[in-house]
Design an enzyme around this catalytic site. Structure first.
Site, PDB file in Angstrom:
ATOM      1  N   VAL A 201      34.318  37.846  43.535  1.00 48.69           N
ATOM      2  CA  VAL A 201      34.545  38.913  42.565  1.00 48.69           C
ATOM      3  C   VAL A 201      33.938  38.460  41.246  1.00 48.69           C
ATOM      4  O   VAL A 201      33.807  37.262  40.979  1.00 48.69           O
ATOM      5  CB  VAL A 201      36.045  39.234  42.388  1.00 48.69           C
ATOM      6  CG1 VAL A 201      36.599  39.925  43.617  1.00 48.69           C
ATOM      7  CG2 VAL A 201      36.831  37.979  42.060  1.00 48.69           C
ATOM      8  N   SER A 202      33.572  39.417  40.410  1.00 48.88           N
ATOM      9  CA  SER A 202      32.860  39.082  39.174  1.00 48.88           C
ATOM     10  C   SER A 202      33.774  38.584  38.084  1.00 48.88           C
ATOM     11  O   SER A 202      33.347  37.858  37.191  1.00 48.88           O
ATOM     12  CB  SER A 202      32.092  40.316  38.672  1.00 48.88           C
ATOM     13  OG  SER A 202      31.143  40.727  39.634  1.00 48.88           O
ATOM     14  N   THR A 203      35.054  38.972  38.086  1.00 50.54           N
ATOM     15  CA  THR A 203      35.980  38.590  37.015  1.00 50.54           C
ATOM     16  C   THR A 203      37.296  38.135  37.599  1.00 50.54           C
ATOM     17  O   THR A 203      37.644  38.451  38.727  1.00 50.54           O
ATOM     18  CB  THR A 203      36.242  39.773  36.061  1.00 50.54           C
ATOM     19  OG1 THR A 203      36.919  40.806  36.792  1.00 50.54           O
ATOM     20  CG2 THR A 203      34.948  40.316  35.489  1.00 50.54           C
TER      21      THR A 203
END
Length: 510
Positions: A10-12
């Protein structure tokens, strides 16, 4: 069953708390069971794929090359790589005999067409993330130009949702203000201030006490004066949020941190440390204790000036302040003249002068943009000049506000006159920190020549008519601090009560 690694990303961190990772795990698990694959190890990463050198991703590639698994299963291409360098590492795995699978996409890496389709999708994914980054920066810049801070509120402020300025926290904002006052007093280092703030109860977002780095971050953040400074780019914006620290106090703290305002603390904290110089050679006269007395010694070996005792300095300060006290008839005349000045146009002229300087500062700020567009200055020079001009504009706004407030307060003038009539007694009854403040702000030139002490009174102490007083009370300086509360502002815990006390002079206090 073929042993494979499972890779999810996931990006964050915020996405990681939701269902994104779980959804990827479910999809990969279902795909593996349908194609006779066994996930022997999961690799989970909470990092944007736009960044190179992701640690978990790199570890997984190394393990695959060592033969720890025969295949790799990912959710889809944009979960694997959105920069072409990482995609190149993935696409070379089939050449090493490692199979690549995507749970939601039917791509055969063993065929030319499958590889071509995967490469095209990787290029599209990289373009997508670059475009997303540009649009995000554009949106953030728009908010900043509106005076809104689109990031998490610093300690002392609370978030109010998108499109709303930060507001002071009723609990933490007073503690942040006290942090600035304590450090500006010169009696605290970063470490001692950290301990004091912990005792007062100031904590971070997680509820833990503020760290040393956290204290430094608070003291260096111009957000508390109403400005927004983006450290990465150097850009400065005027914020819509309410400032909780005045520009003069913030500037004083920066000078102390940079070592421009003298040493903050010493081992013994002698009363007049760092305040006196030799009148002959100009060197400083640091204090030292010998046989129960404190001496201030010139550091030049062949200088005629040797030492002077601290009690002698206190005696000379008392005598000088006694001669500078105003008489009751002078105080009455000053008060009458002050009342006439309030009702005259002169005070308004002072305010208009400040407003004119503010307008000139704003014009200079506007011209900066033209200089940048014409390539007369670089972006770095533009940000640096804008930061200085914006701080100057904040200073002028503070001056204008204080000029208006002083003109409206008769009680402040009465309190100031009482202080001027009792300067010597205030010095006698003051604590050591307060005595230091008085000497530092009452005398502009403090030298010792031989055994003679020279104390040159500051301009505001020589006031004998309202014409001399009015320019001083509309500018930053000691009078504003005296008028603000009728107390000497050493620190919130060491303020000087100006209530008259019995006068007692002893040799160790003089």
């Amino acid at each position: 069953m073929k042993p494979c690694f499972g890779y999810i990303r996931v990006s964050t961190q915020k996405q990681g708390l939701g269902v994104s990772l779980e959804a990827q795990v479910d999809a990969i698990t279902a795909f593996a069971s349908q194609h006779n694959l066994k996930i022997v190890e999961w690799f989970e990463e909470k990092e944007t794929a736009a960044k190179r050198g992701r640690p978990v991703f790199n570890k997984m590639i190394r393990e695959l090359k060592r033969g720890r698994a025969a295949g790799l299963v990912m959710h889809k291409i944009d979960r694997s790589a959105r920069n072409l360098r990482d995609w190149a590492l993935v696409s070379e795995l089939p050449n090493l005999g490692i199979d690549i699978f995507f749970a939601t996409e039917s791509l055969d890496f063993r065929s030319r067409g499958g590889r071509l389709a995967a490469n095209l999708q990787a290029v599209i994914a990289e373009d997508y993330i670059h475009n997303l980054r540009e649009e995000t920066i554009k949106g953030l810049t728009g908010r900043l130009k509106q005076g809104l801070y689109p990031f998490k509120a610093p300690i002392g402020y609370v978030d109010n949702g998108r499109g709303q300025p930060k507001t002071p926290c009723p609990v933490k904002a007073p503690l942040v203000q006290q942090a600035f006052r304590l450090y500006a007093s010169g009696q605290h280092s970063i470490i001692s201030l950290q301990a004091e703030l912990g005792r007062l109860g100031l904590c971070g977002p997680t509820g833990k006490p503020i760290s040393k780095h956290g204290v430094e971050k608070i003291l260096s953040n111009p957000f508390y004066t109403g400005l927004i400074h983006i450290k990465r780019t150097g850009a400065v914006y005027e914020g819509m949020h309410e400032p909780i620290v005045d520009a003069r106090n913030f500037r004083r703290v920066q000078d102390l941190k940079a070592g421009k305002a003298g040493k903050k603390v010493t081992r013994h904290n002698h009363t007049y440390r760092g305040l006196f110089r030799c009148g002959i050679c100009g060197s400083t006269m640091p204090p030292e204790r010998q046989k129960g007395h404190v001496y201030y010694r010139c550091q030049t070996s062949d200088c005629p000036t040797k030492t002077i005792r601290e009690d002698q300095i206190s005696k000379e300060v008392y005598e000088t302040l006694k001669g500078l006290e105003i008489k009751p008839d002078q105080a009455a005349k000053l008060e009458r003249d002050w009342q006439r000045w309030i009702n005259s146009s002169q005070r308004q002229d002072e305010v208009r002068s400040l407003e004119l300087r503010m307008a000139q500062c704003e014009q200079r700020l506007a011209r900066l943009t033209d200089l940048l567009i014409d390539f007369t200055i670089t972006k770095t020079e533009y940000n640096d000049r804008k930061r200085r001009l914006t701080m100057e504009l904040v200073d002028l706004k503070d001056e204008r506000q204080k000029a208006n407030e002083i003109g409206l307060s008769n009680q402040d003038m009465t309190q100031f006159l009482e202080l001027m009539k009792n300067l010597a007694q205030l010095h006698i009854s003051a604590k050591p920190l307060e005595k230091r403040w008085m000497v530092q702000n009452c005398f502009s030139n403090r030298t010792v020549t031989g055994r003679e002490l020279c104390l040159e009174p500051s301009n505001w102490l020589q006031v004998r008519d309202v014409a001399s007083l009015t320019p001083l009370v509309t500018q930053d300086g000691p009078i504003l601090e005296l008028l603000s509360a009728g107390k000497i502002p050493v620190s919130p815990e060491d303020e000087l009560d100006v209530t008259p006390r019995p006068m007692k002079i002893e040799s160790n206090d003089m």
